[in-house]
Write an enzyme that holds these catalytic residues in place. Structure first.
Site, PDB file in Angstrom:
ATOM      1  N   HIS A   1      -0.299   0.642 -13.567  1.00 17.62           N
ATOM      2  CA  HIS A   1       0.406  -0.586 -13.959  1.00 17.62           C
ATOM      3  C   HIS A   1       1.906  -0.284 -14.025  1.00 17.62           C
ATOM      4  CE1 HIS A   1       0.699  -4.564 -15.705  1.00 17.62           C
ATOM      5  NE2 HIS A   1       1.616  -4.071 -16.519  1.00 17.62           N
TER       6      HIS A   1
ATOM      7  N   GLU B   1       5.710   6.012  -9.832  1.00 15.95           N
ATOM      8  CA  GLU B   1       4.307   5.843  -9.420  1.00 15.95           C
ATOM      9  C   GLU B   1       3.961   6.823  -8.308  1.00 15.95           C
ATOM     10  OE1 GLU B   1       3.155   1.324 -10.403  1.00 15.95           O
ATOM     11  OE2 GLU B   1       4.139   1.553  -8.486  1.00 15.95           O
TER      12      GLU B   1
ATOM     13  N   LEU C   1      -9.199  -9.241 -10.439  1.00 16.67           N
ATOM     14  CA  LEU C   1     -10.013  -8.675 -11.527  1.00 16.67           C
ATOM     15  C   LEU C   1     -11.367  -8.282 -10.939  1.00 16.67           C
ATOM     16  CD1 LEU C   1      -9.980  -8.234 -14.641  1.00 16.67           C
ATOM     17  CD2 LEU C   1     -11.114 -10.454 -14.843  1.00 16.67           C
TER      18      LEU C   1
ATOM     19  N   GLY D   1       0.779  -1.238   0.000  1.00 19.36           N
ATOM     20  CA  GLY D   1       0.000   0.000   0.000  1.00 19.36           C
ATOM     21  C   GLY D   1       0.809   1.285   0.000  1.00 19.36           C
ATOM     22  N   SER D   2       2.008   1.261  -0.603  1.00 25.13           N
ATOM     23  CA  SER D   2       2.760   2.523  -0.623  1.00 25.13           C
ATOM     24  C   SER D   2       2.090   3.545  -1.543  1.00 25.13           C
ATOM     25  CB  SER D   2       4.223   2.297  -1.034  1.00 25.13           C
ATOM     26  OG  SER D   2       4.332   1.957  -2.388  1.00 25.13           O
ATOM     27  N   ASN D   3       1.545   3.099  -2.653  1.00 22.15           N
ATOM     28  CA  ASN D   3       0.806   4.034  -3.522  1.00 22.15           C
ATOM     29  C   ASN D   3      -0.464   4.516  -2.836  1.00 22.15           C
ATOM     30  OD1 ASN D   3       1.973   4.446  -6.328  1.00 22.15           O
ATOM     31  ND2 ASN D   3       2.203   2.232  -6.066  1.00 22.15           N
TER      32      ASN D   3
ATOM     33  N   ASP E   1      -5.882  -4.694 -17.837  1.00 23.68           N
ATOM     34  CA  ASP E   1      -4.912  -3.735 -18.386  1.00 23.68           C
ATOM     35  C   ASP E   1      -5.235  -3.234 -19.790  1.00 23.68           C
ATOM     36  OD1 ASP E   1      -3.423  -4.099 -16.045  1.00 23.68           O
ATOM     37  OD2 ASP E   1      -2.354  -5.802 -16.900  1.00 23.68           O
TER      38      ASP E   1
ATOM     39  N   ASN F   1      -6.526   2.586 -12.709  1.00 21.05           N
ATOM     40  CA  ASN F   1      -5.512   1.638 -12.251  1.00 21.05           C
ATOM     41  C   ASN F   1      -4.128   2.153 -12.614  1.00 21.05           C
ATOM     42  OD1 ASN F   1      -4.457  -0.879 -11.239  1.00 21.05           O
ATOM     43  ND2 ASN F   1      -4.195  -1.560 -13.362  1.00 21.05           N
TER      44      ASN F   1
END
Ligand code: GAR
Length: 196
Positions: free
Chosen positions: A104, A174, A87, A12-14, A145, A102
């Site tokens: 990626h 990111e 998904l 969960g760093s983002n 994606d 999202n």
């Protein structure tokens, strides 16, 4: 206030960057953090910031009315996936059409699709001998994606890079771009005005 839910499966760093970026934002708030995994570190990160959490493992997604109600209860308008490894069911994608984003960790459409997540992506990039990798931020549709790309940023893959060193460089990109891109999309739509 435009309320967003952040979905994450692991560290969960983002997600933490998103929570911090929007903490005092005048128009956007992280109203909810969701994980499919009850022991995900992201839940602690949300707790530390007093952001409500919901754990919704796989079977919870089978009851569509109940599931959608969870998000309605928090008046969620936009869903942001941040290392979410499952998904989403088609009914959910339909309910939030063009409102699920999202990130990626590579340059789509290469190195995307089922099984391409986390370190698998960076290993595949290194093994392919590609000279570039980077990040792609995109809308989510029913296929892994494949939704509309909102933003991408590339970086050089150096001969000495390993999957681990590449992962670190990609994660830095990111952390730098995800929250501003989400903000831009919510406030202004898909035309990105993101400065370096
Ligand atoms: C991030 O690199 C994100 O791009 C990737 O998982 C990592 C989560 O890190 N997502 C995918 O691979 C989705 N296909 P974090 O938990 O520290 O934010």
């Amino acid at each position: 206030m435009h309320q967003i839910a952040v979905l994450a499966s692991g560290f969960g760093s983002n997600a933490a960057k998103l929570m911090d970026y929007f903490q005092n934002h005048p128009q956007i708030r992280v109203a909810l953090v969701v994980s499919n995994n009850a022991s995900a570190r992201v839940l602690t990160k949300a707790g530390e910031r007093r952001i409500p959490v919901e754990v919704l493992p796989g079977p919870a997604w089978e009851n569509r009315e109940k599931l959608l109600k969870v998000f309605e209860n928090y008046q969620v308008e936009t869903i942001v996936l941040a290392g979410y490894m499952r998904l989403l069911p088609p009914y959910f994608v339909k309910a939030y059409r063009n409102r699920i984003i999202n990130i990626h960790p590579a340059l789509l459409p290469a190195f995307g699709g089922k099984g391409m997540y986390g370190m698998h992506v960076h290993r595949a990039v290194i093994e392919s001998g590609a000279h570039k990798s980077g990040i792609t931020i995109h809308l989510v549709n029913e296929q892994y994606d494949e939704g509309e790309i909102l933003f991408s940023k590339s970086l050089d893959v150096l001969p000495e890079d390993t999957p681990e060193s590449l992962a670190k460089k990609v994660l830095e990109l990111e952390h730098r771009y995800y929250a501003p891109v989400v903000e831009n999309y919510i406030l202004h739509g898909p035309d990105m005005k993101i400065s370096d």
